[in-house]
Design a protein around this motif. Structure first.
Motif, PDB file in Angstrom:
ATOM      1  N   ASP A  68      58.188 -14.699  -9.473  1.00 37.52           N
ATOM      2  CA  ASP A  68      56.879 -14.108  -9.740  1.00 37.52           C
ATOM      3  C   ASP A  68      55.843 -14.616  -8.760  1.00 37.52           C
ATOM      4  O   ASP A  68      55.079 -13.839  -8.193  1.00 37.52           O
ATOM      5  CB  ASP A  68      56.426 -14.447 -11.169  1.00 37.52           C
ATOM      6  CG  ASP A  68      56.831 -13.362 -12.138  1.00 37.52           C
ATOM      7  OD1 ASP A  68      57.417 -12.358 -11.674  1.00 37.52           O
ATOM      8  OD2 ASP A  68      56.564 -13.521 -13.349  1.00 37.52           O
ATOM      9  N   VAL A  73      41.011  -8.737  -2.323  1.00 35.56           N
ATOM     10  CA  VAL A  73      40.543  -9.619  -3.395  1.00 35.56           C
ATOM     11  C   VAL A  73      41.444  -9.365  -4.586  1.00 35.56           C
ATOM     12  O   VAL A  73      41.764  -8.221  -4.888  1.00 35.56           O
ATOM     13  CB  VAL A  73      39.085  -9.310  -3.824  1.00 35.56           C
ATOM     14  CG1 VAL A  73      38.663 -10.217  -4.964  1.00 35.56           C
ATOM     15  CG2 VAL A  73      38.118  -9.456  -2.681  1.00 35.56           C
ATOM     16  N   VAL A  74      41.869 -10.416  -5.230  1.00 39.17           N
ATOM     17  CA  VAL A  74      42.592 -10.244  -6.471  1.00 39.17           C
ATOM     18  C   VAL A  74      42.273 -11.423  -7.369  1.00 39.17           C
ATOM     19  O   VAL A  74      42.035 -12.535  -6.898  1.00 39.17           O
ATOM     20  CB  VAL A  74      44.108 -10.043  -6.217  1.00 39.17           C
ATOM     21  CG1 VAL A  74      44.748 -11.295  -5.709  1.00 39.17           C
ATOM     22  CG2 VAL A  74      44.811  -9.538  -7.446  1.00 39.17           C
ATOM     23  N   LYS A  75      42.171 -11.143  -8.655  1.00 42.99           N
ATOM     24  CA  LYS A  75      41.886 -12.231  -9.594  1.00 42.99           C
ATOM     25  C   LYS A  75      43.200 -12.710 -10.184  1.00 42.99           C
ATOM     26  O   LYS A  75      44.043 -11.892 -10.544  1.00 42.99           O
ATOM     27  CB  LYS A  75      40.959 -11.735 -10.694  1.00 42.99           C
ATOM     28  CG  LYS A  75      40.352 -12.822 -11.549  1.00 42.99           C
ATOM     29  CD  LYS A  75      40.335 -12.469 -13.019  1.00 42.99           C
ATOM     30  CE  LYS A  75      41.697 -12.544 -13.601  1.00 42.99           C
ATOM     31  NZ  LYS A  75      41.813 -12.349 -15.022  1.00 42.99           N
ATOM     32  N   LEU A  76      43.377 -14.018 -10.262  1.00 46.00           N
ATOM     33  CA  LEU A  76      44.585 -14.562 -10.881  1.00 46.00           C
ATOM     34  C   LEU A  76      44.221 -15.327 -12.139  1.00 46.00           C
ATOM     35  O   LEU A  76      43.061 -15.645 -12.371  1.00 46.00           O
ATOM     36  CB  LEU A  76      45.296 -15.495  -9.903  1.00 46.00           C
ATOM     37  CG  LEU A  76      45.773 -14.912  -8.592  1.00 46.00           C
ATOM     38  CD1 LEU A  76      46.434 -15.996  -7.773  1.00 46.00           C
ATOM     39  CD2 LEU A  76      46.744 -13.785  -8.820  1.00 46.00           C
ATOM     40  N   GLY A  77      45.204 -15.640 -12.926  1.00 46.23           N
ATOM     41  CA  GLY A  77      44.955 -16.417 -14.141  1.00 46.23           C
ATOM     42  C   GLY A  77      44.605 -15.531 -15.310  1.00 46.23           C
ATOM     43  O   GLY A  77      44.311 -14.348 -15.149  1.00 46.23           O
ATOM     44  N   CYS A  78      44.628 -16.112 -16.514  1.00 47.27           N
ATOM     45  CA  CYS A  78      44.489 -15.282 -17.704  1.00 47.27           C
ATOM     46  C   CYS A  78      43.058 -15.203 -18.210  1.00 47.27           C
ATOM     47  O   CYS A  78      42.791 -14.558 -19.212  1.00 47.27           O
ATOM     48  CB  CYS A  78      45.431 -15.772 -18.791  1.00 47.27           C
ATOM     49  SG  CYS A  78      45.023 -17.421 -19.337  1.00 47.27           S
ATOM     50  N   GLY A  79      42.107 -15.821 -17.539  1.00 51.07           N
ATOM     51  CA  GLY A  79      40.726 -15.766 -18.000  1.00 51.07           C
ATOM     52  C   GLY A  79      39.947 -14.629 -17.354  1.00 51.07           C
ATOM     53  O   GLY A  79      40.413 -13.988 -16.426  1.00 51.07           O
ATOM     54  N   SER A  80      38.759 -14.372 -17.874  1.00 50.60           N
ATOM     55  CA  SER A  80      37.906 -13.353 -17.265  1.00 50.60           C
ATOM     56  C   SER A  80      36.669 -14.045 -16.699  1.00 50.60           C
ATOM     57  O   SER A  80      36.384 -15.192 -17.026  1.00 50.60           O
ATOM     58  CB  SER A  80      37.515 -12.304 -18.300  1.00 50.60           C
ATOM     59  OG  SER A  80      36.903 -12.917 -19.395  1.00 50.60           O
ATOM     60  N   ILE A  81      35.935 -13.334 -15.850  1.00 49.35           N
ATOM     61  CA  ILE A  81      34.744 -13.923 -15.250  1.00 49.35           C
ATOM     62  C   ILE A  81      33.576 -12.964 -15.378  1.00 49.35           C
ATOM     63  O   ILE A  81      33.764 -11.760 -15.482  1.00 49.35           O
ATOM     64  CB  ILE A  81      34.933 -14.260 -13.752  1.00 49.35           C
ATOM     65  CG1 ILE A  81      35.910 -13.275 -13.116  1.00 49.35           C
ATOM     66  CG2 ILE A  81      35.363 -15.671 -13.557  1.00 49.35           C
ATOM     67  CD1 ILE A  81      36.131 -13.505 -11.671  1.00 49.35           C
ATOM     68  N   GLU A 118      53.864 -12.629  -5.842  1.00 49.17           N
ATOM     69  CA  GLU A 118      52.402 -12.689  -5.817  1.00 49.17           C
ATOM     70  C   GLU A 118      51.905 -13.078  -4.424  1.00 49.17           C
ATOM     71  O   GLU A 118      51.021 -12.434  -3.868  1.00 49.17           O
ATOM     72  CB  GLU A 118      51.970 -13.743  -6.829  1.00 49.17           C
ATOM     73  CG  GLU A 118      50.561 -13.644  -7.273  1.00 49.17           C
ATOM     74  CD  GLU A 118      50.474 -13.019  -8.646  1.00 49.17           C
ATOM     75  OE1 GLU A 118      49.751 -12.028  -8.742  1.00 49.17           O
ATOM     76  OE2 GLU A 118      51.112 -13.496  -9.601  1.00 49.17           O
ATOM     77  N   ARG A 155      47.342  -9.207 -15.987  1.00 55.21           N
ATOM     78  CA  ARG A 155      46.156 -10.052 -15.872  1.00 55.21           C
ATOM     79  C   ARG A 155      44.901  -9.347 -16.353  1.00 55.21           C
ATOM     80  O   ARG A 155      43.953  -9.986 -16.801  1.00 55.21           O
ATOM     81  CB  ARG A 155      45.992 -10.508 -14.425  1.00 55.21           C
ATOM     82  CG  ARG A 155      47.028 -11.512 -13.995  1.00 55.21           C
ATOM     83  CD  ARG A 155      46.606 -12.201 -12.739  1.00 55.21           C
ATOM     84  NE  ARG A 155      46.425 -11.244 -11.666  1.00 55.21           N
ATOM     85  CZ  ARG A 155      47.311 -11.022 -10.708  1.00 55.21           C
ATOM     86  NH1 ARG A 155      48.432 -11.689 -10.692  1.00 55.21           N
ATOM     87  NH2 ARG A 155      47.071 -10.139  -9.763  1.00 55.21           N
ATOM     88  N   GLN A 171      32.337  -8.944 -19.143  1.00 58.92           N
ATOM     89  CA  GLN A 171      33.229  -9.792 -18.367  1.00 58.92           C
ATOM     90  C   GLN A 171      34.105  -8.919 -17.457  1.00 58.92           C
ATOM     91  O   GLN A 171      34.441  -7.794 -17.820  1.00 58.92           O
ATOM     92  CB  GLN A 171      34.151 -10.570 -19.310  1.00 58.92           C
ATOM     93  CG  GLN A 171      33.451 -11.555 -20.207  1.00 58.92           C
ATOM     94  CD  GLN A 171      33.279 -12.907 -19.563  1.00 58.92           C
ATOM     95  OE1 GLN A 171      34.068 -13.297 -18.722  1.00 58.92           O
ATOM     96  NE2 GLN A 171      32.241 -13.610 -19.944  1.00 58.92           N
ATOM     97  N   ILE A 172      34.450  -9.497 -16.322  1.00 59.20           N
ATOM     98  CA  ILE A 172      35.390  -8.824 -15.436  1.00 59.20           C
ATOM     99  C   ILE A 172      36.766  -9.416 -15.716  1.00 59.20           C
ATOM    100  O   ILE A 172      36.935 -10.640 -15.679  1.00 59.20           O
ATOM    101  CB  ILE A 172      35.016  -9.064 -13.958  1.00 59.20           C
ATOM    102  CG1 ILE A 172      33.675  -8.397 -13.643  1.00 59.20           C
ATOM    103  CG2 ILE A 172      36.090  -8.540 -13.031  1.00 59.20           C
ATOM    104  CD1 ILE A 172      33.175  -8.679 -12.256  1.00 59.20           C
ATOM    105  N   GLU A 206      45.316  -9.640 -20.361  1.00 61.13           N
ATOM    106  CA  GLU A 206      45.387 -10.975 -20.981  1.00 61.13           C
ATOM    107  C   GLU A 206      44.048 -11.484 -21.528  1.00 61.13           C
ATOM    108  O   GLU A 206      44.005 -11.964 -22.658  1.00 61.13           O
ATOM    109  CB  GLU A 206      45.980 -11.988 -19.996  1.00 61.13           C
ATOM    110  CG  GLU A 206      47.453 -12.196 -20.227  1.00 61.13           C
ATOM    111  CD  GLU A 206      48.100 -13.093 -19.191  1.00 61.13           C
ATOM    112  OE1 GLU A 206      47.449 -13.443 -18.200  1.00 61.13           O
ATOM    113  OE2 GLU A 206      49.275 -13.425 -19.368  1.00 61.13           O
ATOM    114  N   GLU A 244      39.796  -8.183 -14.226  1.00 57.51           N
ATOM    115  CA  GLU A 244      40.647  -8.146 -13.035  1.00 57.51           C
ATOM    116  C   GLU A 244      39.960  -7.351 -11.926  1.00 57.51           C
ATOM    117  O   GLU A 244      39.295  -6.351 -12.190  1.00 57.51           O
ATOM    118  CB  GLU A 244      42.007  -7.524 -13.372  1.00 57.51           C
ATOM    119  CG  GLU A 244      42.966  -7.388 -12.220  1.00 57.51           C
ATOM    120  CD  GLU A 244      43.452  -8.714 -11.631  1.00 57.51           C
ATOM    121  OE1 GLU A 244      43.526  -9.724 -12.342  1.00 57.51           O
ATOM    122  OE2 GLU A 244      43.759  -8.731 -10.425  1.00 57.51           O
ATOM    123  N   VAL A 245      40.121  -7.829 -10.710  1.00 57.31           N
ATOM    124  CA  VAL A 245      39.632  -7.097  -9.547  1.00 57.31           C
ATOM    125  C   VAL A 245      40.802  -6.947  -8.598  1.00 57.31           C
ATOM    126  O   VAL A 245      41.579  -7.877  -8.428  1.00 57.31           O
ATOM    127  CB  VAL A 245      38.548  -7.867  -8.767  1.00 57.31           C
ATOM    128  CG1 VAL A 245      37.792  -6.945  -7.862  1.00 57.31           C
ATOM    129  CG2 VAL A 245      37.631  -8.590  -9.693  1.00 57.31           C
TER     130      VAL A 245
END
Lengths: 276, 288
Positions: free
Chosen positions: B100, B236-244, B104, A126, A227-228, A129, A230-231
């Motif tokens: 998977d 905390v965990v980020k999911l998905g293939c996008g970024s923020i 998760e 992740r 951009q972040i 990606e 993954e955390v």
């Protein structure tokens, strides 16, 4: 989650002897001296990074990273076509496998991936990606294999950076580089790039103190795009502290980025000179 | 995740709805669907809960057994999470398809309950080095209608809240061998600081809670966080293939914390209310 125990040879349970021999030292471990760190760094200082590409000749792209004693190898292989099980896929995929070498940690790791390694594989995937132009190779999969040779803390961050450099080295189209760093939080202390002992301390909450911040945050970002990607946080931390910590981490990630860039430039220059 | 295919027109419709703070089912961005929860419905377990939210259906069963503590943590008990995404939920989970997602979800649960602030494993110890309780939390996903993480988090907390562990009247070492006597009485776990899980799903420029399956398809990244009743964040965990972006991330965290605290309080109130019905309560079970 359980693992398949049938394929493991040898005794089912053995324990490292340290847990007995260290018994007296364990009490000092809790009273860890936070005024100075074991490797004489200040709290906000990261360890020196050594990065090299092209160390696995068979792979399309590879990278080796050292952060203090943490050593990680990563290789990226040619894209291969996805099996047509789920129909044609408009986007490419990256598949990541994260593994600790059996001898890399204090406790011996088995050859099969355990739950932690599986989780790290997903986090790695992740983190990468958002940086990879997945639309450039539809219906193909790029394999990324990461092996931690020596785990002296922050190995996930090291793995993410090695993987991002290896992907760039392999010529996989990317939007930008991914850098990552780890911070350990213990009360008022923010320990950048913690070693394995510091990680263990940050993971435990002291007795008799309930309102206490402790934990580890790993943050991967694309510094060129702010951009972040993954955390990953584990522990017990309030929101303001997380905010502060992520600020520190994003700044650190920005600082690390030139190291990756220079390494890649060096690779290209070397290739260029060889061709001449 | 389950296969839901949306055309770009449908996606844009959902997106515009979220921009206008008015979602397909009439909810606002920060509103949950109504939930149905029932605990103590499985007679063979030590604690159980079933949660129904939208089309998502979760069943959690808890078993308590005796075990030997880990050598490196001699005075701690054990807590393990197993998640089963069965193919009855969606065909996509068939074979290894759900593995998977199951990993998760169980990883998020492990992370959420890891800190001593949330769950003190020392309370599960009976005799250091010799005997401890091991709690098995088995999560079964019966139906999948979006927002699995939150639903599982709430169901697990409710099930643990209903768990009864036999009381130990005597625990002695008899010639190096542990000897334990149990009574018919039961003790309950101290659930006052157990976390719940909140997913914030980023769609367009906004973020929403409790996404439906359709909304999940529109989102490229989401944040899964676990909030303790004292306001701390345990994972905390980020999911998905996008970024923020950094700013969005901190805003999402703050919103998650507020919602988490509210949801935690509501859940505890509801569970207390259910508890007041006592043993004579008619079990609703699976009849609808």
């Amino acid at each position: 989650m359980p693992v398949d125990q049938r394929r493991i040879n040898g005794p089912e349970v053995s324990v490292p002897y340290h847990i007995y021999s260290d018994f007296n030292k364990k009490s000092d471990k809790v009273k860890h001296d936070f005024s100075k760190r074991s490797d004489k760094r200040i709290d906000s200082e990261i360890r020196k990074i050594f990065l090299k590409t092209g160390i696995v000749s068979q792979a399309k792209g590879s990278a080796y990273i050292e952060m203090g004693n943490t050593k990680v190898v990563c290789s990226v292989f040619d894209p291969r076509e996805l099996s047509n099980k789920n129909g044609y896929c408009m986007q490419g995929e990256i598949y990541c496998e994260f593994k600790f070498a059996p001898f890399s940690c204090q406790k011996r790791k088995i050859h099969q991936q355990n739950a932690e390694e599986k989780q790290y594989s997903l986090i790695l995937q992740r983190a990468l990606e958002p940086a990879v132009c997945l639309h450039e190779f539809p219906n193909f999969q790029v394999d990324v294999y990461v092996m931690v040779l020596d785990n002296a803390g922050s190995s996930l961050a090291a793995a993410i950076m090695a993987a991002s450099t290896a992907l760039a080295n392999a010529g996989v189209p990317m939007f930008g580089l991914v850098t990552a760093s780890t911070i350990g939080i213990y009360g008022n202390h923010y320990l950048m790039d913690p070693t394995d002992t510091e990680e263990a301390i940050c993971n435990t909450q002291p007795d008799n103190e309930d309102d206490f911040n402790h934990g580890i945050i790993t943050l991967a970002s694309l510094p060129q795009h702010n951009q972040i990607s993954e955390v990953f946080l584990i522990g017990s931390i309030d929101t303001n502290t997380i905010k502060q910590a992520t600020e520190i981490l994003t700044a650190a990630n920005k600082d690390i980025c030139p190291v990756l860039q220079q390494c890649l430039v060096k690779t290209i220059m070397k290739l260029h000179n060889e061709k001449k | 995740m389950a296969e839901t295919v949306l055309s770009s027109g449908e996606k844009i419709f959902i997106l515009h709805g979220i921009d206008a703070d008015f979602r397909n089912d009439g909810r606002r961005r920060c509103e949950y669907r109504s939930m149905e929860i029932e605990t103590k419905l499985m007679p063979q377990t030590h604690g159980s809960a079933r949660l129904h939210i939208g089309n998502t259906d979760i069943l959690v069963g808890i078993k308590v057994e005796l075990d030997i503590p880990h050598a490196d943590k001699p005075n701690e008990g054990k807590l393990e999470f197993f998640v089963d995404c069965s193919a009855t939920a969606t065909p996509a989970f068939e074979g290894k398809g759900g593995d998977d997602l199951a990993t998760e979800i169980s990883n998020v649960l492990i992370a959420a309950y890891q800190t001593r602030n949330a769950f003190d494993l020392k309370t599960l110890c009976i005799l250091p080095h010799k005997k401890c309780w091991k709690i098995y939390v088995d999560v079964l996903i019966l139906q999948c209608g979006g927002n699995l993480f939150d639903a599982v988090g709430i169901a697990v907390k409710a099930a643990l809240n209903s768990t009864e562990i036999p009381k130990i009247t005597a625990a002695t070492l008899d010639g190096g061998e542990p000897d334990i006597e149990l009574s018919d009485d039961c003790i309950q776990l101290d659930t006052s600081n157990y976390p719940i899980i909140i997913t914030l799903c980023k769609i367009g420029d906004n973020y929403i809670v409790d996404p439906t399956l359709e909304e999940e398809v529109c989102s490229t990244s989401s944040i899964v966080m676990s909030v303790l009743p004292n306001g701390k964040i345990s994972s905390v965990v980020k999911l998905g293939c996008g970024s923020i972006q950094f700013n969005t991330f901190t805003k999402m965290l703050q919103m998650g914390e507020i919602i988490g605290l509210k949801l935690n309080k509501t859940l505890m109130d509801v569970l207390k209310e259910e508890n007041q019905f006592g043993r004579q309560r008619r079990i609703f079970g699976f009849l609808k």
